[in-house]
Scaffold this active site. Structure first.
Site, PDB file in Angstrom:
ATOM      1  N   CYS A   2       0.823  -1.205   0.000  1.00 40.18           N
ATOM      2  CA  CYS A   2       0.000   0.000   0.000  1.00 40.18           C
ATOM      3  C   CYS A   2       0.860   1.259   0.000  1.00 40.18           C
ATOM      4  O   CYS A   2       2.054   1.215   0.244  1.00 40.18           O
ATOM      5  CB  CYS A   2      -0.899   0.009   1.231  1.00 40.18           C
ATOM      6  SG  CYS A   2      -1.775  -1.535   1.515  1.00 40.18           S
ATOM      7  N   ARG A  27       1.140   1.520  -6.123  1.00 40.93           N
ATOM      8  CA  ARG A  27       1.365   0.639  -4.974  1.00 40.93           C
ATOM      9  C   ARG A  27       0.087  -0.065  -4.515  1.00 40.93           C
ATOM     10  O   ARG A  27       0.141  -0.965  -3.673  1.00 40.93           O
ATOM     11  CB  ARG A  27       1.937   1.439  -3.802  1.00 40.93           C
ATOM     12  CG  ARG A  27       3.329   1.963  -4.034  1.00 40.93           C
ATOM     13  CD  ARG A  27       3.854   2.628  -2.772  1.00 40.93           C
ATOM     14  NE  ARG A  27       4.012   1.659  -1.707  1.00 40.93           N
ATOM     15  CZ  ARG A  27       5.137   1.035  -1.408  1.00 40.93           C
ATOM     16  NH1 ARG A  27       6.218   1.266  -2.123  1.00 40.93           N
ATOM     17  NH2 ARG A  27       5.193   0.179  -0.414  1.00 40.93           N
ATOM     18  N   TRP A  74      -3.707  -1.827  -1.215  1.00 43.64           N
ATOM     19  CA  TRP A  74      -3.674  -3.121  -1.901  1.00 43.64           C
ATOM     20  C   TRP A  74      -4.110  -4.139  -0.865  1.00 43.64           C
ATOM     21  O   TRP A  74      -3.419  -4.358   0.128  1.00 43.64           O
ATOM     22  CB  TRP A  74      -2.276  -3.419  -2.426  1.00 43.64           C
ATOM     23  CG  TRP A  74      -2.186  -4.677  -3.235  1.00 43.64           C
ATOM     24  CD1 TRP A  74      -2.463  -4.825  -4.559  1.00 43.64           C
ATOM     25  CD2 TRP A  74      -1.768  -5.970  -2.765  1.00 43.64           C
ATOM     26  NE1 TRP A  74      -2.249  -6.126  -4.948  1.00 43.64           N
ATOM     27  CE2 TRP A  74      -1.829  -6.849  -3.872  1.00 43.64           C
ATOM     28  CE3 TRP A  74      -1.366  -6.478  -1.534  1.00 43.64           C
ATOM     29  CZ2 TRP A  74      -1.490  -8.194  -3.775  1.00 43.64           C
ATOM     30  CZ3 TRP A  74      -1.028  -7.820  -1.417  1.00 43.64           C
ATOM     31  CH2 TRP A  74      -1.091  -8.660  -2.544  1.00 43.64           C
ATOM     32  N   ASN A 100       1.054   0.416   6.185  1.00 41.85           N
ATOM     33  CA  ASN A 100       1.477  -0.481   5.111  1.00 41.85           C
ATOM     34  C   ASN A 100       2.232  -1.633   5.747  1.00 41.85           C
ATOM     35  O   ASN A 100       3.108  -1.413   6.585  1.00 41.85           O
ATOM     36  CB  ASN A 100       2.374   0.270   4.116  1.00 41.85           C
ATOM     37  CG  ASN A 100       2.860  -0.626   2.991  1.00 41.85           C
ATOM     38  OD1 ASN A 100       2.242  -1.641   2.696  1.00 41.85           O
ATOM     39  ND2 ASN A 100       3.971  -0.258   2.368  1.00 41.85           N
ATOM     40  N   GLY A 101       1.893  -2.863   5.352  1.00 43.57           N
ATOM     41  CA  GLY A 101       2.563  -4.031   5.917  1.00 43.57           C
ATOM     42  C   GLY A 101       1.538  -5.022   6.444  1.00 43.57           C
ATOM     43  O   GLY A 101       0.360  -4.971   6.102  1.00 43.57           O
ATOM     44  N   GLU A 477       9.806 -14.036 -19.100  1.00 34.69           N
ATOM     45  CA  GLU A 477       9.433 -12.638 -18.893  1.00 34.69           C
ATOM     46  C   GLU A 477       8.357 -12.201 -19.877  1.00 34.69           C
ATOM     47  O   GLU A 477       7.430 -11.463 -19.510  1.00 34.69           O
ATOM     48  CB  GLU A 477      10.675 -11.749 -19.016  1.00 34.69           C
ATOM     49  CG  GLU A 477      10.419 -10.253 -18.890  1.00 34.69           C
ATOM     50  CD  GLU A 477       9.838  -9.837 -17.553  1.00 34.69           C
ATOM     51  OE1 GLU A 477       9.367  -8.691 -17.456  1.00 34.69           O
ATOM     52  OE2 GLU A 477       9.819 -10.659 -16.602  1.00 34.69           O
ATOM     53  N   LYS A 481       4.749 -10.732 -18.615  1.00 36.93           N
ATOM     54  CA  LYS A 481       4.182  -9.448 -19.025  1.00 36.93           C
ATOM     55  C   LYS A 481       2.806  -9.645 -19.645  1.00 36.93           C
ATOM     56  O   LYS A 481       1.878  -8.885 -19.380  1.00 36.93           O
ATOM     57  CB  LYS A 481       5.099  -8.753 -20.040  1.00 36.93           C
ATOM     58  CG  LYS A 481       6.315  -8.104 -19.472  1.00 36.93           C
ATOM     59  CD  LYS A 481       5.941  -6.951 -18.553  1.00 36.93           C
ATOM     60  CE  LYS A 481       6.925  -6.861 -17.403  1.00 36.93           C
ATOM     61  NZ  LYS A 481       6.914  -7.919 -16.447  1.00 36.93           N
ATOM     62  N   GLU A 484       0.224 -10.563 -16.987  1.00 39.98           N
ATOM     63  CA  GLU A 484       0.035  -9.470 -16.035  1.00 39.98           C
ATOM     64  C   GLU A 484      -0.978  -8.447 -16.529  1.00 39.98           C
ATOM     65  O   GLU A 484      -1.827  -7.984 -15.760  1.00 39.98           O
ATOM     66  CB  GLU A 484       1.361  -8.745 -15.777  1.00 39.98           C
ATOM     67  CG  GLU A 484       2.263  -9.384 -14.756  1.00 39.98           C
ATOM     68  CD  GLU A 484       3.529  -8.578 -14.552  1.00 39.98           C
ATOM     69  OE1 GLU A 484       3.906  -8.370 -13.392  1.00 39.98           O
ATOM     70  OE2 GLU A 484       4.141  -8.129 -15.542  1.00 39.98           O
ATOM     71  N   HIS A 500       7.615 -32.170 -23.564  1.00 38.52           N
ATOM     72  CA  HIS A 500       7.547 -32.978 -22.347  1.00 38.52           C
ATOM     73  C   HIS A 500       6.327 -32.608 -21.505  1.00 38.52           C
ATOM     74  O   HIS A 500       6.419 -32.542 -20.273  1.00 38.52           O
ATOM     75  CB  HIS A 500       8.826 -32.819 -21.527  1.00 38.52           C
ATOM     76  CG  HIS A 500      10.037 -33.372 -22.208  1.00 38.52           C
ATOM     77  ND1 HIS A 500      10.214 -34.716 -22.426  1.00 38.52           N
ATOM     78  CD2 HIS A 500      11.117 -32.753 -22.747  1.00 38.52           C
ATOM     79  CE1 HIS A 500      11.366 -34.913 -23.054  1.00 38.52           C
ATOM     80  NE2 HIS A 500      11.929 -33.741 -23.272  1.00 38.52           N
ATOM     81  N   LYS A 597       2.961  -2.496  -7.474  1.00 39.68           N
ATOM     82  CA  LYS A 597       4.331  -2.340  -7.966  1.00 39.68           C
ATOM     83  C   LYS A 597       5.374  -2.885  -6.991  1.00 39.68           C
ATOM     84  O   LYS A 597       6.243  -3.649  -7.363  1.00 39.68           O
ATOM     85  CB  LYS A 597       4.600  -0.856  -8.236  1.00 39.68           C
ATOM     86  CG  LYS A 597       5.985  -0.548  -8.787  1.00 39.68           C
ATOM     87  CD  LYS A 597       6.144  -1.080 -10.190  1.00 39.68           C
ATOM     88  CE  LYS A 597       7.456  -0.695 -10.821  1.00 39.68           C
ATOM     89  NZ  LYS A 597       7.644  -1.371 -12.119  1.00 39.68           N
TER      90      LYS A 597
END
Length: 602
Positions: A2, A27, A74, A100-101, A477, A481, A484, A500, A597
């Site tokens: 957050c 955030r 968040w 935050n946390g 990656e 992306k 996401e 496989h 983020k």
């Protein structure tokens, strides 16, 4: 995760709090709120949804004041609702908190306080904090002692800002969650990240774990756990408010994809000599001569950059491994192990935990990060900055390429220092191509057909990304992306692994992006053909002029360069495909659902 913002001594606390929240929305954007000392009490306004929802609510009843706190959330404990939005208040509304946390022991504290008659209105862990502070006020402690006593009872991670009704003071504390002070003459700001207040000041003071801040207009006091005054220098942040804005771009992500040429130029500036020598001020020759092996710890995109780094180190004769920070095991770590924490923000909770575990096991540590003064940079024995500039989009883009380039430079230093290391025989050629990389990226951006490819394959149900060697991290990656920001099914595989198991998922509703940028193109061609014969469309990503034969239905070209660098050019193309696909689907590109983020919770 957050975002926290506080303004102390502002002529327009509400306006500056809202600006700070908008700057912090990457955030978290599930809900938001502010609290302002308005002269007769503390006015609290909070709302589920994005900052715009909060602004619409406030527009109907704007509180006045010079001191206030704000929060963008968040969600961890409890869904995004008005009740769960921060700030949270105590029973009498005299204590107001943003946090935050994660408070790990909140349930036991909540049960204890509820038994004493304290009523809880939310499902959050945060709400125990204002009630706990008020409990100690009711016991006769003064505000500062009540705050510190309450903080001492919390287990977990936190950045906390607190106001008490009738005062112009903000109290703050941090533990394993970022918090920084902005200084502007007699005005002060508190925030989770520097961009929150860059519109107002670039002068900062970093708060360390276990420290407390007491801030009122014209006065700042920083103390440690024992109450000793901490005297810390004010630093100037190099980033500007303009750099953290979108400028002419519709989305931060597209802006940051297009900034990659400049970010890589910044990464290598002054670090490569004309003769191919490496100049890292942080690590002069011989720094790592006592090291036997390298362990990377990272998460998400940074983990993919670490995998790329591992490939380069192993070819240089160095034992190297990449570890997901959340799964890190220090069993084999010794005092001759170098642990490299790769983290864009320098605040990622899992990476910070792994970094501390490595230090406890006796390893030497390096933080490879983008943020000067971040927790990782201060925790590690050494810090190596990627110098990519501010990145606001939740989906990392330019920081990935700058991380890989930075790890490449670090790898060369390690190859020179370690007894078993083998410095590149083609160093002059390789580093000449590295210096040309920004120009090559500009060409990709100018000539890309990514939007056309996105339109062509928009109706597919699955998207696979395959590659070998250092293409494999790029494939991972590329898939990350894609998933996401498009919310479509995407997976990355080592090319040889397609047969496989994953081949069972391939149908005529599958698009496969095959990377031909390394030295194993023929093997990847065979794997792409296996998918092609089962109905998949193949999109090749290849250097100009590469013969991709009949296997490719479409091609995304990149300039010819050293095979160890070509994957970074392919990555730009894949970023653009993800962006344009998400845009065509109408996705919220800069704020993908359920993501944030800087992941500061484990």
């Amino acid at each position: 995760m957050c975002g926290i913002i506080a303004c102390i001594g502002s002529d327009d606390a509400v306006g500056e709090l809202l600006t700070g929240l908008e700057n912090l929305e990457y955030r978290g954007y599930d809900s938001a709120g502010i609290a302002v000392q308005n002269g007769t009490g503390i006015a609290v306004r909070k709302k589920a949804g994005k900052i715009s929802e909060l602004k619409n609510t406030i527009a109907r009843d704007v509180p006045n004041g010079t001191v206030g706190i704000g929060h963008t959330r968040w969600s961890t404990h409890g869904p995004p609702t008005d009740a769960n939005a921060h700030p949270h208040t105590s029973r009498t509304d005299r204590v107001v908190v943003v946090h935050n946390g994660i408070i790990e022991n909140y349930e036991s504290i909540r049960r204890r306080l509820a038994a004493e008659g304290y009523e809880f209105k939310s499902e959050t862990d945060t709400e125990v904090i204002p009630h706990l502070v008020e409990h100690h006020l009711d016991e006769g402690l003064d505000v500062e002692d009540a705050f510190k006593t309450a903080i001492g009872e919390l287990d977990g991670s936190y950045a906390i800002a607190l106001m008490i009704n009738g005062t112009d003071t903000v109290y703050a504390a941090r533990q394993d969650s970022p918090l920084v002070i902005g200084v502007d003459d007699d005005r002060y700001y508190l925030a989770s990240d520097v961009p929150a207040f860059l519109d107002f000041t670039d002068e900062v003071i970093y708060i360390e774990d276990g420290e407390f801040a007491k801030v009122r207009p014209g006065e700042l006091m920083l103390t440690d756990r024992e109450g000793n005054v901490v005297d810390r220098d004010v630093e100037t942040v190099e980033w500007s408010a303009e750099e953290t804005g979108k400028g002419e771009y519709t989305h931060y992500m597209l802006k940051e994809i297009n900034e990659q040429a400049d970010s890589i130029a910044n990464t290598i500036a002054g670090r490569i000599g004309d003769d191919g020598s490496i100049h890292l001020e942080e690590f002069p020759p011989g720094t790592f001569e006592d090291i036997d092996e390298v362990e990377f710890v990272a998460c998400g995109t940074s983990y993919h950059a670490a995998l790329y780094g591992v490939q380069l180190l192993r070819r240089a004769g160095i034992r190297a491994h990449a570890n997901l920070a959340s799964e890190y095991d220090t069993t084999t770590v010794t005092d001759r192990t170098l642990v490299v924490a790769v983290t864009q923000s320098g605040e990622t909770a899992d990476t910070m935990s792994a970094l501390r575990a490595a230090q406890d096991a006796g390893a030497e540590t390096v933080a490879v990060t983008n943020v000067v003064g971040s927790s990782a940079a201060r925790q590690a024995d050494h810090a190596l900055y990627i110098r990519a500039g501010p990145e606001i989009g939740v989906a990392a883009t330019k920081t990935f390429s700058s991380q890989v380039v930075t790890l490449t430079l670090l790898g060369h230093r390690l190859a020179e220092d370690l007894e078993r290391g083998r410095p590149r025989e083609d160093a002059a050629e390789f580093f000449a191509e590295l210096r040309r990389l920004p120009t090559h990226i500009e060409k990709v951006l100018e000539t890309t057909r990514a939007r056309e490819i996105s339109e062509k394959y928009l109706d597919k149900r699955s998207y696979f990304f395959i590659g070998r060697d250092n293409e494999f991290p790029v494939a991972l990656e590329g898939a990350l992306k894609f998933k996401e920001i498009t919310y479509e099914h995407a997976e990355g595989f080592a090319s040889g692994e397609l047969k496989h198991g994953p081949l069972a998922l391939v149908t005529d509703e599958t698009a496969v992006f095959a990377l031909f940028t390394g030295t194993n193109g023929e093997e990847t061609r065979k794997n792409a053909e296996e998918a092609h014969t089962r109905g998949a469309n193949i999109v090749a990503v290849a250097p100009d002029g590469t013969d991709v034969g009949d296997v490719a239905d479409s091609v995304l070209w990149v300039p010819k360069t050293h095979p160890d660098l070509a994957g970074l050019l392919a990555n730009v193309q894949l970023q653009l495909v993800s962006y344009y696909t998400a845009n065509l689907l109408g996705r919220e590109i800069d704020k993908p659902r359920n993501l944030a983020k800087s992941v500061t919770v484990e």
